[in-house]
Design an enzyme around this catalytic site. Sequence first.
Site, PDB file in Angstrom:
ATOM      1  N   HIS A 155       1.916   0.600   2.824  1.00 47.59           N
ATOM      2  CA  HIS A 155       1.925   1.514   3.448  1.00 47.59           C
ATOM      3  C   HIS A 155       0.457   1.699   3.928  1.00 47.59           C
ATOM      4  CE1 HIS A 155       5.440   3.034   1.209  1.00 47.59           C
ATOM      5  NE2 HIS A 155       5.223   1.953   0.737  1.00 47.59           N
ATOM      6  N   ASP A 358      -3.043   5.185  11.388  1.00 48.65           N
ATOM      7  CA  ASP A 358      -2.539   5.385  10.406  1.00 48.65           C
ATOM      8  C   ASP A 358      -1.123   4.378   9.880  1.00 48.65           C
ATOM      9  OD1 ASP A 358      -1.604   7.238   8.272  1.00 48.65           O
ATOM     10  OD2 ASP A 358      -1.057   9.368   9.608  1.00 48.65           O
TER      11      ASP A 358
HETATM   12  O1  F6P Z   1      -1.088   5.954   2.919  1.00 48.05           O
HETATM   13  C1  F6P Z   1      -0.853   5.622   1.456  1.00 48.05           C
HETATM   14  C2  F6P Z   1      -0.995   6.545  -0.105  1.00 48.05           C
HETATM   15  O2  F6P Z   1      -0.887   6.194  -1.599  1.00 48.05           O
HETATM   16  C3  F6P Z   1       0.077   7.765   0.446  1.00 48.05           C
HETATM   17  O3  F6P Z   1       1.231   6.682   0.412  1.00 48.05           O
HETATM   18  C4  F6P Z   1      -0.251   8.625  -0.521  1.00 48.05           C
HETATM   19  O4  F6P Z   1       0.372   9.910   0.308  1.00 48.05           O
HETATM   20  C5  F6P Z   1      -1.550   9.003  -0.286  1.00 48.05           C
HETATM   21  O5  F6P Z   1      -2.072   7.787  -0.416  1.00 48.05           O
HETATM   22  C6  F6P Z   1      -2.554   9.164  -1.871  1.00 48.05           C
HETATM   23  O6  F6P Z   1      -3.171   9.152  -2.219  1.00 48.05           O
HETATM   24  P1  F6P Z   1      -4.127   8.893  -3.523  1.00 48.05           P
HETATM   25  O7  F6P Z   1      -2.517   8.457  -4.927  1.00 48.05           O
HETATM   26  O8  F6P Z   1      -5.192   8.097  -3.788  1.00 48.05           O
HETATM   27  O9  F6P Z   1      -3.512  10.876  -3.419  1.00 48.05           O
END
Ligand code: F6P
Length: 491
Positions: A155, A358
Amino acid sequence: MTRLVMVSNRVIDFNAAQQAGGVGVAIYNTLARQSGFWFGWDGQIEDTDSPEPKATTVGGHTTVTEPLTAADYNEYYLGYSNSVLWPVFHNRLDLAQFEAGYYSRYVEVNARFARHLAPLLEPDDVIWVHDYHLVPMAMELRKLGVENPIGFFLHIPVGPAQALLAIPENKEIARALGAYDLIGLQTQSDVRNLIDFLQQSVSGRLLPSGRIRVYETELDIGCFPVGIDSDDFAFGPGEAEALAAADTSDVHRIIGIDRLDYTKGLPQKFKAYGKFLEEFPEYRRRIVLSQFAPPTRESVEAYADIKAELESLAGSINGRFGELDWVPINYIHRTIPRSELRDIYRTSRVGWVTPLMDGMNLVAKEYVASQDPRDPGVLVLSKFAGSAEQLADAVLVNPYDLNDLAQCLKLALDMPLEERRARHEKLVTIVRKYDSKAWGSSYFAALVKAGQRRFGRSPKSSADMGRALERLKGSVKNGTPKDRLGANAGT
Ligand code: F6P
């Protein structure tokens, strides 16, 4: 029956409806259309030597989750995932911390997840692993004899090969990627960078079939831009009118919703806003910047630094330009309830989405989906967000250039109605066409094909796989679309 087994580091608790970002929402929307379950971390840290998985079913959705130990959390999650892979893939080598011990714990947690997942798998299951925390997952499952199709979707963006090659374990990472049948990425540029990396790191070979050979394995790499469920942002009869009637303010809101992450370009955005108010004083009192920046990964030093910097910038801009009855920046360091997002987007004249880099940025798509087509707001979008590849009719901006940021903001605020409508129409068509359904079904179909190629045979029940694909494409969902998740922190 073919089941879709989603695996990600963080699993949303359907019951508690806790904070969810891009990955969580996308997985949730896809699983809501398909039978299967979701495996990963429950978000808890427990003082135990042997975390055990626990299955929970809420409203027909099953999750199988387990806690992390404190050491896992520090070395696998905060350490290797978020202090090595995250900064490097975002091309921020300056922030990477290559500490001894992080990598071995990273592999250990992946191996434990694999050991706990393998006994739950059935022969017809299709396994879809998400994000950078779990690169070694397929390799660990293969070691345990799992032969099902296994796909990986990243992602986050893929920085240039030169950055990825700086990871001390880059060869191990490349080899682990080779254990997947299909790697899905957000943009064409990510695909080019990953192929480049595999070629340089482990002499990966691009085959005439379009597949990549990494050592003894062959895999597919493709671009599958993640989408939203635009129904979540649609207005029911009378709702939009009621909202418009309630919104009596003549101050235009500029909205920003980003996790408080150094990749999101927030200091640049605040500085450009200060510059804008300085250069165009006629806009003072007529606009307000509402920036939601929910906390994230706070124990990582780089995140603490950005928090302090942003608080000081907001304070100094508000102190300098603010009046008794007007505050220029509304800076909110909290998560915004998902149920409120649609109305906030709809009542904001500009969606200001300016990350330095991003993966996709679903806030940009959500903003577009929420607008009133008769009087839409304007999306100002960073050229370096993955979504810019699809949303070329937004006002595209260079987030490093404060002058460009300020000028594009002016362009958006001054844009005539006719141009706003024309741009919005094109944008919303793309957002609706490439929605979460299209993302889930196109990836699933490609994964099934890639899995068949790996073993040179048909899956055990291809008719069943076909029915699974139809379910993913179809509009039948379990649960109500709105409020399925409690909150969204953006991608
Ligand atoms: O962008 C990557 C990501 O895994 C997103 O999907 C998510 O919003 C964010 O990082 C959340 O990160 P974490 O699980 O570290 O809170």
